[in-house]
Enzyme design. Structure first.
Site, PDB file in Angstrom:
ATOM      1  N   GLY A 138       1.041  -5.240   1.217  1.00  0.00           N
ATOM      2  CA  GLY A 138       0.053  -5.240   0.140  1.00  0.00           C
ATOM      3  C   GLY A 138       0.565  -5.936  -1.118  1.00  0.00           C
ATOM      4  O   GLY A 138      -0.219  -6.473  -1.908  1.00  0.00           O
TER       5      GLY A 138
ATOM      6  N   LEU B 231       0.847  -1.197   0.000  1.00  0.00           N
ATOM      7  CA  LEU B 231       0.000   0.000   0.000  1.00  0.00           C
ATOM      8  C   LEU B 231       0.874   1.236   0.000  1.00  0.00           C
ATOM      9  O   LEU B 231       1.952   1.247   0.603  1.00  0.00           O
ATOM     10  CB  LEU B 231      -0.915   0.007   1.225  1.00  0.00           C
ATOM     11  CG  LEU B 231      -1.828  -1.203   1.402  1.00  0.00           C
ATOM     12  CD1 LEU B 231      -2.926  -0.886   2.407  1.00  0.00           C
ATOM     13  CD2 LEU B 231      -2.431  -1.649   0.090  1.00  0.00           C
TER      14      LEU B 231
ATOM     15  N   ASN C 164       4.088  -7.862   6.542  1.00  0.00           N
ATOM     16  CA  ASN C 164       4.968  -7.335   7.591  1.00  0.00           C
ATOM     17  C   ASN C 164       4.352  -6.161   8.342  1.00  0.00           C
ATOM     18  O   ASN C 164       5.064  -5.361   8.958  1.00  0.00           O
ATOM     19  CB  ASN C 164       6.296  -6.888   6.953  1.00  0.00           C
ATOM     20  CG  ASN C 164       6.101  -5.780   5.937  1.00  0.00           C
ATOM     21  OD1 ASN C 164       5.097  -5.751   5.232  1.00  0.00           O
ATOM     22  ND2 ASN C 164       7.039  -4.853   5.852  1.00  0.00           N
ATOM     23  N   GLU C 165       3.020  -6.028   8.305  1.00  0.00           N
ATOM     24  CA  GLU C 165       2.357  -4.849   8.871  1.00  0.00           C
ATOM     25  C   GLU C 165       2.784  -4.535  10.304  1.00  0.00           C
ATOM     26  O   GLU C 165       2.980  -3.383  10.665  1.00  0.00           O
ATOM     27  CB  GLU C 165       0.829  -5.011   8.822  1.00  0.00           C
ATOM     28  CG  GLU C 165       0.208  -4.694   7.472  1.00  0.00           C
ATOM     29  CD  GLU C 165       0.329  -5.817   6.452  1.00  0.00           C
ATOM     30  OE1 GLU C 165       1.011  -6.830   6.731  1.00  0.00           O
ATOM     31  OE2 GLU C 165      -0.247  -5.688   5.361  1.00  0.00           O
TER      32      GLU C 165
HETATM   33  C1  LIG Z   1      -8.327  -3.867  17.052  1.00  0.00           C
HETATM   34  C2  LIG Z   1      -7.882  -4.194  15.672  1.00  0.00           C
HETATM   35  C3  LIG Z   1      -8.193  -3.062  14.739  1.00  0.00           C
HETATM   36  C4  LIG Z   1      -7.735  -3.446  13.369  1.00  0.00           C
HETATM   37  C5  LIG Z   1      -8.055  -2.356  12.405  1.00  0.00           C
HETATM   38  C6  LIG Z   1      -7.302  -2.606  11.147  1.00  0.00           C
HETATM   39  C7  LIG Z   1      -7.435  -1.422  10.273  1.00  0.00           C
HETATM   40  C8  LIG Z   1      -6.394  -1.439   9.182  1.00  0.00           C
HETATM   41  C9  LIG Z   1      -5.048  -0.975   9.606  1.00  0.00           C
HETATM   42  C10 LIG Z   1      -4.191  -0.576   8.460  1.00  0.00           C
HETATM   43  C11 LIG Z   1      -3.766  -1.713   7.658  1.00  0.00           C
HETATM   44  C12 LIG Z   1      -2.883  -1.289   6.561  1.00  0.00           C
HETATM   45  C13 LIG Z   1      -2.299  -2.452   5.826  1.00  0.00           C
HETATM   46  C14 LIG Z   1      -1.053  -2.027   5.157  1.00  0.00           C
HETATM   47  C15 LIG Z   1      -0.515  -2.668   4.177  1.00  0.00           C
HETATM   48  C16 LIG Z   1       0.694  -2.182   3.480  1.00  0.00           C
HETATM   49  O1  LIG Z   1       0.982  -2.612   2.393  1.00  0.00           O
HETATM   50  S1  LIG Z   1       1.635  -0.963   4.204  1.00  0.00           S
HETATM   51  C17 LIG Z   1       3.075  -0.791   3.195  1.00  0.00           C
HETATM   52  C18 LIG Z   1       4.112  -1.739   3.660  1.00  0.00           C
HETATM   53  N1  LIG Z   1       5.253  -1.706   2.785  1.00  0.00           N
HETATM   54  C19 LIG Z   1       6.486  -1.841   3.216  1.00  0.00           C
HETATM   55  O2  LIG Z   1       6.753  -2.028   4.382  1.00  0.00           O
HETATM   56  C20 LIG Z   1       7.571  -1.721   2.186  1.00  0.00           C
HETATM   57  C21 LIG Z   1       8.400  -0.524   2.401  1.00  0.00           C
HETATM   58  N2  LIG Z   1       9.389  -0.385   1.359  1.00  0.00           N
HETATM   59  C22 LIG Z   1      10.519  -1.123   1.316  1.00  0.00           C
HETATM   60  O3  LIG Z   1      10.782  -1.999   2.115  1.00  0.00           O
HETATM   61  C23 LIG Z   1      11.478  -0.783   0.200  1.00  0.00           C
HETATM   62  O4  LIG Z   1      11.144   0.479  -0.302  1.00  0.00           O
HETATM   63  C24 LIG Z   1      11.470  -1.794  -0.973  1.00  0.00           C
HETATM   64  C25 LIG Z   1      10.087  -2.048  -1.512  1.00  0.00           C
HETATM   65  C26 LIG Z   1      12.098  -3.132  -0.499  1.00  0.00           C
HETATM   66  C27 LIG Z   1      12.345  -1.238  -2.116  1.00  0.00           C
HETATM   67  O5  LIG Z   1      13.606  -0.902  -1.628  1.00  0.00           O
HETATM   68  P1  LIG Z   1      14.561   0.086  -2.470  1.00  0.00           P
HETATM   69  O6  LIG Z   1      14.621  -0.369  -3.874  1.00  0.00           O
HETATM   70  O7  LIG Z   1      15.834   0.193  -1.711  1.00  0.00           O
HETATM   71  O8  LIG Z   1      13.767   1.468  -2.513  1.00  0.00           O
HETATM   72  P2  LIG Z   1      13.659   2.571  -1.353  1.00  0.00           P
HETATM   73  O9  LIG Z   1      14.814   3.486  -1.469  1.00  0.00           O
HETATM   74  O10 LIG Z   1      13.427   1.929  -0.042  1.00  0.00           O
HETATM   75  O11 LIG Z   1      12.315   3.319  -1.777  1.00  0.00           O
HETATM   76  C28 LIG Z   1      12.270   4.238  -2.874  1.00  0.00           C
HETATM   77  C29 LIG Z   1      11.258   5.330  -2.537  1.00  0.00           C
HETATM   78  O12 LIG Z   1       9.958   4.733  -2.386  1.00  0.00           O
HETATM   79  C30 LIG Z   1       9.395   5.066  -1.116  1.00  0.00           C
HETATM   80  N3  LIG Z   1       8.572   3.955  -0.672  1.00  0.00           N
HETATM   81  C31 LIG Z   1       8.926   2.707  -0.414  1.00  0.00           C
HETATM   82  N4  LIG Z   1       7.880   1.953  -0.051  1.00  0.00           N
HETATM   83  C32 LIG Z   1       6.779   2.771  -0.082  1.00  0.00           C
HETATM   84  C33 LIG Z   1       5.398   2.573   0.189  1.00  0.00           C
HETATM   85  N5  LIG Z   1       4.903   1.395   0.567  1.00  0.00           N
HETATM   86  N6  LIG Z   1       4.593   3.636   0.063  1.00  0.00           N
HETATM   87  C34 LIG Z   1       5.063   4.850  -0.324  1.00  0.00           C
HETATM   88  N7  LIG Z   1       6.377   5.096  -0.581  1.00  0.00           N
HETATM   89  C35 LIG Z   1       7.226   4.061  -0.472  1.00  0.00           C
HETATM   90  C36 LIG Z   1      10.618   5.268  -0.221  1.00  0.00           C
HETATM   91  O13 LIG Z   1      10.302   6.037   0.899  1.00  0.00           O
HETATM   92  C37 LIG Z   1      11.554   5.981  -1.167  1.00  0.00           C
HETATM   93  O14 LIG Z   1      11.115   7.322  -1.250  1.00  0.00           O
HETATM   94  P3  LIG Z   1      12.148   8.535  -1.450  1.00  0.00           P
HETATM   95  O15 LIG Z   1      13.118   8.457  -0.278  1.00  0.00           O
HETATM   96  O16 LIG Z   1      11.305   9.770  -1.407  1.00  0.00           O
HETATM   97  O17 LIG Z   1      12.809   8.292  -2.752  1.00  0.00           O
END
Ligand SMILES: CCCCCCCCCCCCC/C=C/C(=O)SCCNC(=O)CCNC(=O)[C@H](O)C(C)(C)COP(=O)(O)OP(=O)(O)OC[C@H]1O[C@@H](n2cnc3c(N)ncnc32)[C@H](O)[C@@H]1OP(=O)(O)O
Length: 243
Positions: free
Chosen positions: A94, A49, A118-119
């Site tokens: 996601g 996400l 990994n949330e």
């Molecule tokens: C009582 C109970 C109540 C329950 C109620 C529940 C309600 C619901 C709750 C909410 C649930 C939400 C569920 C969420 C699901 C998700 O998917 S959350 C997203 C999780 N994602 C991650 O953890 C991944 C994060 N990213 C990374 O690990 C790495 O970026 C990568 C994918 C492995 C790639 O690595 P690399 O090539 O080294 O790139 P980076 O330099 O890290 O990233 C480049 C730029 O992209 C930005 N970025 C990375 N990931 C995201 C993202 N997911 N969203 C937006 N932006 C992202 C990163 O910050 C870098 O940005 P800049 O520094 O500006 O370039």
């Protein structure tokens, strides 16, 4: 279908909307029976996400975003097409969910290509329908452990736990996806589709019944100051990783 939202294929509102439109087009095209889902950018399947959609926005935006995500999940999970994920990069949260809703998952063998929900590592909680999708794939005990610890599995472990069906050398990923597709397409469509519907209906019904409540839960959860702080800190950590 190639995921293409630079730099990391995060599932933004725009991306989710486009994916749903494209899926609808393919579903309505009588000439199409199967779909291989992969990334335009080898190295990253999808970062999950889009965290920017969940940070510093207003409740109406959070609601719109969550509804779009539900719509995407419902469309892909119930697709009448054979859907094979050719996972050519990291697939956290996601990104993993998107793979889990396909019919078959093939992961390229590269230790950097980890996959999992990994949330909890972000201080957030995978909603019940993410959890249901995972339980349907790897079972209750393995899901409970993976979800609580926010595990991201490297290829061999992902295969062992059943999160993916096959691990292949990176240069064999697309050809393997095509031969898997041929195997699935050899089954008469109507029989396969009815079986898929029967297997997935309880999980679909679970979300459909609670769609509005699930949106409200998400909006109130993500609007909490503590959750906003956790997400901001996580984003900062991602940015600092570079420097
Ligand atoms: C009582 C109970 C109540 C329950 C109620 C529940 C309600 C619901 C709750 C909410 C649930 C939400 C569920 C969420 C699901 C998700 O998917 S959350 C997203 C999780 N994602 C991650 O953890 C991944 C994060 N990213 C990374 O690990 C790495 O970026 C990568 C994918 C492995 C790639 O690595 P690399 O090539 O080294 O790139 P980076 O330099 O890290 O990233 C480049 C730029 O992209 C930005 N970025 C990375 N990931 C995201 C993202 N997911 N969203 C937006 N932006 C992202 C990163 O910050 C870098 O940005 P800049 O520094 O500006 O370039």
């Amino acid at each position: 279908m190639k995921l293409k939202n630079p730099p990391v294929n995060s599932l933004s509102l725009e991306m989710l909307t486009e994916l749903v439109i494209n899926l609808e087009k393919l579903e309505n095209d009588k000439a199409v029976r199967g779909l291989v889902l992969t990334s335009e950018y080898p190295g990253i399947f999808s970062a999950g996400l889009d965290l920017m959609e969940m940070c510093g926005r207003n409740p109406a935006h959070y609601a719109e975003y969550w509804k779009a995500l539900q719509e995407f999940w419902l469309k892909l999970y119930q697709s009448s097409l054979v859907v094979v994920a050719a996972i050519n990069g990291a697939s956290p949260a996601g990104g993993c969910l998107m793979s889990l809703i396909c019919d078959y998952r093939i992961l390229a063998d590269n230790p950097k290509y980890t996959i999992g929900l990994n949330e909890t590592l972000l201080g957030i909680v995978a909603p019940f329908w993410f959890k249901d999708t995972m339980v349907n794939t790897i079972g209750h005990r393995a899901s409970e452990r993976a979800l609580q610890l926010g595990l991201l599995f490297p290829p061999a472990e992902a295969l062992q736990v059943g999160l993916v069906d096959q691990v292949v050398p990176e240069d064999k990923l697309q050809s393997t996806a095509l031969s898997v597709m041929a195997q699935w397409l050899a089954i008469p469509d109507h029989a396969r589709q009815l079986t898929k519907t029967m297997m997935r209906k309880p999980t679909v019904d679970h979300l459909v019944k609670q769609r509005d409540a699930d949106i409200q839960n998400f909006v109130s959860f993500v609007s909490r100051d503590s959750i906003q702080k956790s997400l901001q800190m996580y984003l900062q950590k991602l940015r600092q990783k570079k420097s």
